[in-house]
Design a protein around this motif. Sequence first.
Motif, PDB file in Angstrom:
ATOM      1  N   GLU A 279      -1.102  38.858  -4.904  1.00  0.00           N
ATOM      2  CA  GLU A 279      -1.842  37.835  -5.778  1.00  0.00           C
ATOM      3  C   GLU A 279      -1.122  36.646  -6.405  1.00  0.00           C
ATOM      4  N   ARG A 280      -0.147  37.410  -7.088  1.00  0.00           N
ATOM      5  CA  ARG A 280       1.093  36.478  -7.479  1.00  0.00           C
ATOM      6  C   ARG A 280       1.772  35.493  -6.612  1.00  0.00           C
ATOM      7  N   VAL A 281       1.930  36.066  -5.462  1.00  0.00           N
ATOM      8  CA  VAL A 281       2.782  35.303  -4.536  1.00  0.00           C
ATOM      9  C   VAL A 281       1.909  34.125  -4.016  1.00  0.00           C
ATOM     10  N   ARG A 282       0.549  34.482  -3.691  1.00  0.00           N
ATOM     11  CA  ARG A 282      -0.343  33.442  -3.103  1.00  0.00           C
ATOM     12  C   ARG A 282      -1.004  32.638  -4.388  1.00  0.00           C
ATOM     13  N   ASN A 283      -0.883  33.305  -5.408  1.00  0.00           N
ATOM     14  CA  ASN A 283      -1.310  32.359  -6.759  1.00  0.00           C
ATOM     15  C   ASN A 283      -2.882  32.493  -6.584  1.00  0.00           C
ATOM     16  N   ILE A 284      -3.474  33.749  -6.205  1.00  0.00           N
ATOM     17  CA  ILE A 284      -5.122  33.493  -5.981  1.00  0.00           C
ATOM     18  C   ILE A 284      -5.533  35.048  -6.446  1.00  0.00           C
ATOM     19  N   THR A 285      -6.625  35.147  -6.830  1.00  0.00           N
ATOM     20  CA  THR A 285      -7.364  36.496  -7.158  1.00  0.00           C
ATOM     21  C   THR A 285      -7.860  37.137  -6.118  1.00  0.00           C
ATOM     22  N   ILE A 286      -7.406  38.258  -5.697  1.00  0.00           N
ATOM     23  CA  ILE A 286      -7.866  38.990  -4.307  1.00  0.00           C
ATOM     24  C   ILE A 286      -8.990  40.151  -4.827  1.00  0.00           C
ATOM     25  N   ARG A 287      -8.260  41.068  -5.823  1.00  0.00           N
ATOM     26  CA  ARG A 287      -9.387  42.092  -6.070  1.00  0.00           C
ATOM     27  C   ARG A 287      -9.913  41.617  -7.635  1.00  0.00           C
ATOM     28  N   LEU A 288     -10.880  42.267  -7.858  1.00  0.00           N
ATOM     29  CA  LEU A 288     -11.724  42.074  -9.320  1.00  0.00           C
ATOM     30  C   LEU A 288     -10.570  42.113 -10.298  1.00  0.00           C
ATOM     31  N   GLY A 289     -10.471  40.964 -10.941  1.00  0.00           N
ATOM     32  CA  GLY A 289      -9.693  40.993 -12.257  1.00  0.00           C
ATOM     33  C   GLY A 289     -10.593  41.661 -13.501  1.00  0.00           C
ATOM     34  N   TYR A 290     -10.019  41.864 -14.540  1.00  0.00           N
ATOM     35  CA  TYR A 290     -10.783  42.417 -15.708  1.00  0.00           C
ATOM     36  C   TYR A 290      -9.889  42.151 -16.799  1.00  0.00           C
ATOM     37  N   ALA A 291     -10.798  41.702 -17.900  1.00  0.00           N
ATOM     38  CA  ALA A 291      -9.810  41.305 -19.234  1.00  0.00           C
ATOM     39  C   ALA A 291     -10.967  41.589 -20.476  1.00  0.00           C
ATOM     40  N   ASN A 292     -10.416  41.918 -21.502  1.00  0.00           N
ATOM     41  CA  ASN A 292     -11.490  42.099 -22.700  1.00  0.00           C
ATOM     42  C   ASN A 292     -10.791  41.049 -23.615  1.00  0.00           C
ATOM     43  N   ALA A 293     -11.736  40.587 -24.515  1.00  0.00           N
ATOM     44  CA  ALA A 293     -11.387  39.608 -25.554  1.00  0.00           C
ATOM     45  C   ALA A 293     -12.696  39.732 -26.764  1.00  0.00           C
ATOM     46  N   LYS A 294     -11.911  39.527 -28.227  1.00  0.00           N
ATOM     47  CA  LYS A 294     -12.645  39.723 -29.339  1.00  0.00           C
ATOM     48  C   LYS A 294     -12.810  38.233 -29.589  1.00  0.00           C
ATOM     49  N   ILE A 295     -14.040  37.939 -30.057  1.00  0.00           N
ATOM     50  CA  ILE A 295     -14.343  36.576 -30.575  1.00  0.00           C
ATOM     51  C   ILE A 295     -14.848  36.603 -32.120  1.00  0.00           C
ATOM     52  N   PHE A 296     -14.032  36.002 -32.885  1.00  0.00           N
ATOM     53  CA  PHE A 296     -14.184  35.902 -34.460  1.00  0.00           C
ATOM     54  C   PHE A 296     -14.771  34.544 -34.647  1.00  0.00           C
ATOM     55  N   LYS A 297     -15.569  34.533 -35.848  1.00  0.00           N
ATOM     56  CA  LYS A 297     -15.988  33.353 -36.626  1.00  0.00           C
ATOM     57  C   LYS A 297     -15.405  33.240 -37.810  1.00  0.00           C
ATOM     58  N   CYS A 298     -14.994  32.194 -38.197  1.00  0.00           N
ATOM     59  CA  CYS A 298     -14.454  31.725 -39.553  1.00  0.00           C
ATOM     60  C   CYS A 298     -15.597  31.322 -40.583  1.00  0.00           C
TER      61      CYS A 298
ATOM     62  N   GLN B  46     -14.536  24.772 -34.401  1.00  0.00           N
ATOM     63  CA  GLN B  46     -13.326  25.417 -34.429  1.00  0.00           C
ATOM     64  C   GLN B  46     -13.242  26.530 -35.128  1.00  0.00           C
ATOM     65  N   CYS B  47     -14.231  27.132 -35.773  1.00  0.00           N
ATOM     66  CA  CYS B  47     -14.591  28.262 -36.313  1.00  0.00           C
ATOM     67  C   CYS B  47     -14.410  29.491 -35.674  1.00  0.00           C
ATOM     68  N   TYR B  48     -14.581  29.130 -34.185  1.00  0.00           N
ATOM     69  CA  TYR B  48     -14.748  30.275 -33.217  1.00  0.00           C
ATOM     70  C   TYR B  48     -13.082  30.540 -32.752  1.00  0.00           C
ATOM     71  N   GLN B  49     -12.607  31.603 -32.747  1.00  0.00           N
ATOM     72  CA  GLN B  49     -11.409  31.895 -32.076  1.00  0.00           C
ATOM     73  C   GLN B  49     -11.172  33.086 -31.521  1.00  0.00           C
ATOM     74  N   SER B  50     -10.695  33.105 -30.527  1.00  0.00           N
ATOM     75  CA  SER B  50     -10.527  34.504 -29.748  1.00  0.00           C
ATOM     76  C   SER B  50      -9.148  35.058 -29.828  1.00  0.00           C
TER      77      SER B  50
ATOM     78  N   CYS C 290      -7.083  28.377 -41.430  1.00  0.00           N
ATOM     79  CA  CYS C 290      -7.241  28.333 -43.041  1.00  0.00           C
ATOM     80  C   CYS C 290      -7.094  29.599 -43.617  1.00  0.00           C
ATOM     81  N   LYS C 291      -6.613  30.683 -42.968  1.00  0.00           N
ATOM     82  CA  LYS C 291      -6.215  31.908 -43.274  1.00  0.00           C
ATOM     83  C   LYS C 291      -7.168  32.856 -43.808  1.00  0.00           C
ATOM     84  N   GLU C 292      -8.444  32.478 -43.660  1.00  0.00           N
ATOM     85  CA  GLU C 292      -9.648  33.255 -44.233  1.00  0.00           C
ATOM     86  C   GLU C 292      -9.974  34.334 -43.392  1.00  0.00           C
ATOM     87  N   VAL C 293     -10.307  35.561 -43.897  1.00  0.00           N
ATOM     88  CA  VAL C 293     -10.682  36.586 -42.998  1.00  0.00           C
ATOM     89  C   VAL C 293     -11.918  36.069 -42.433  1.00  0.00           C
ATOM     90  N   MET C 294     -12.002  36.466 -40.819  1.00  0.00           N
ATOM     91  CA  MET C 294     -13.004  36.174 -40.292  1.00  0.00           C
ATOM     92  C   MET C 294     -13.786  37.446 -39.719  1.00  0.00           C
TER      93      MET C 294
END
Length: 473
Positions: free
Chosen positions: A81-100, A107-111, A125-129
Motif C-alpha cells: 500500500e505504501r509503495v503504490r500509495n493506495i488503500t488495498i485492505r480495509l483500513g481502520y482507525a479510532n478517534a475521539k471527538i471533544f467539544k469545548c 472551532q469547539c469541536y476537536q478530535s 482556550c485550555k478549557e476542559v472539554m
Amino acid sequence: METFKKGTQRLTDNEVDQLMKRQPHLLKQSYDQIPNLTPNSQEVISRQATINVGTIGHVAHGKSTLVRSVSTINTVRFRQERVRNITIRLGYANAKIFKCPKCPEPQCYQSFSSEKESNAQCELCKEVMTLVRHISFVDCPGHDILMSTMLTGAAVMDCALLIVAANMPCPQPQTQEHLVALVITKLKYVIVIQNKVDIIFRDQQAALRNYEEITRFIKGTIAEDSPIIPVSAQLKYNIDCVLQQICNFFPIPDRQLQVPPKMIIIRSFDVNKPGEKPENLHGGVVGGSILQGILSVGDEVEIRPGRQSKNGNQTTWHPITTRVVSLYAEQNELVYAVPGGLIGVGLLIDPSLTRNDNLVGCVLGFPKQLPELYRELEINYYLMVSVVGAQQQDGKTQKIAKIQQDEMLKFNVLSNETPGRVIEVREDKIMRVALNNPVCTGLQEKVAFSRRLSNKFRLIGWGIITDGKTITL
C-alpha cells in the motif's frame, strides 16, 4: 469478593483481581449491571467507539488522508500500500471527538486519537472539554478491482463520508459505484466531503462548478439532503466542520444489548513475530464489529463457518469453539465490548487459523446461538440496468444482461465473499444459487452480487435472502 458473571462462564476471584489491577475504573460494577449501559454512556465511549463511519469514494480522492487528519492514524500500513500509495485492505482507525464549552462552533469541536484521556484540554482556550463521540473509521479502497473489499467494509458501517476530489470532474466511476453500494446496505446517513479545495483555491469558479456537479450527482439519491463540506484534508482545513457534522448529523444507532452477542469478522491476523519463543506465543486475533449483545473477557464463543477440511471430494466445515482472553479498541484494553466500533478480540486458538485474514467472513457469538450455515440460497433479486461507473469504448453505458442459469457470480453476504453458481432463475425475480463456500446468515439478510466483466468483477445487483438449504456441522 463476589464472583462476576460472564455470559455462559464465570471469572474466578483471582481473575477478577487481575482485571481490576489493569482497569479498576471499569470494574467498579458487576457484570449484572452491564445491560443497564447505553452505547453513549461515558463508561463506554471513554474506552471504545460506538459508531462505525465509512470513508468511501474514488481512488486517490483523499479518504485515508481525511482519516489521518481526524484520528492521527495512518491507515495505509502494508508495504504494498505504501509503495503504490493506495488503500488495498480495509483500513481502520479510532478517534475521539471533544467539544469545548467556551469556544464558538465549529472551532469547539476537536478530535484526538483513541488513547486521549477524557479530561482533555481545549487547544485554543485550555478549557476542559467534554467527550461527545468515539468513532471508528472503516477506510475502504477506491480501486475498481477492490469493490468486494469495499462491500465487506459496508457490512459494518453505520454511516459514511463520501469523499469527492474538487480538482476532478464529478462523479468518477467508483464515486458512483460506492454510493450504489450504500443504497444496497440501506445506509441512511451520508456526509459529502469536497476534498482538495487547496489545489484549486486560486480558481473560485472551478470550486463552485465542482460543487454544482456534486449537487447534481447526489440529487435523487440517499445523499440528496446531505451536507457538502469543502475540505483540505492534507492541510486540515475545515476539519472542525466535519467533526461538527459527524456529531450533529450522524445519530447513534439503536443497539440491542440484552441479547446474545453477534460479531462480524472483517479482519484476522497473527500478532506473533517470527522466531517467538513458545512460552511467549499469543493466540489468534480477530477484528470486526459487534452487531448486538455484549462480549466480555472470559466468554466462551463459537466462530462459524470456522475451519475447512477435505476428505477426497467431500468438504466439511468445523465451527471453532474457543474463549475470549482479551478485548481491545485500538490500544485501549477492554473488559467488555458493546455494539459499534471496531474491536480486536484475542482468542485461545492456534494463530495459524487467523493468519492473513483467514477468518474474514465468519461470525462470532455464543456457542449454538449463531445463525445457520447456508450452502444454497434463494434470493429475491434486483438487477441494475447498467454497470455503474463503466463505459464501453464508444462512450455508452454498459448494459447488464439477464442472469443465466449455470452462470458464476460473486456474492457478498455480510462480510463473507464467495463465488456461486446460479442453478435456477425464475420469472418472478427469484434465483437459487449454490455457493462455493457456506455463509453464516439469517433469512431476510441483504446480499450483493457481481459479474466478471473485462477481467473485473463489477456490481450488477442485490437482493434479499428468502430461503435456503442449510448444511450439517
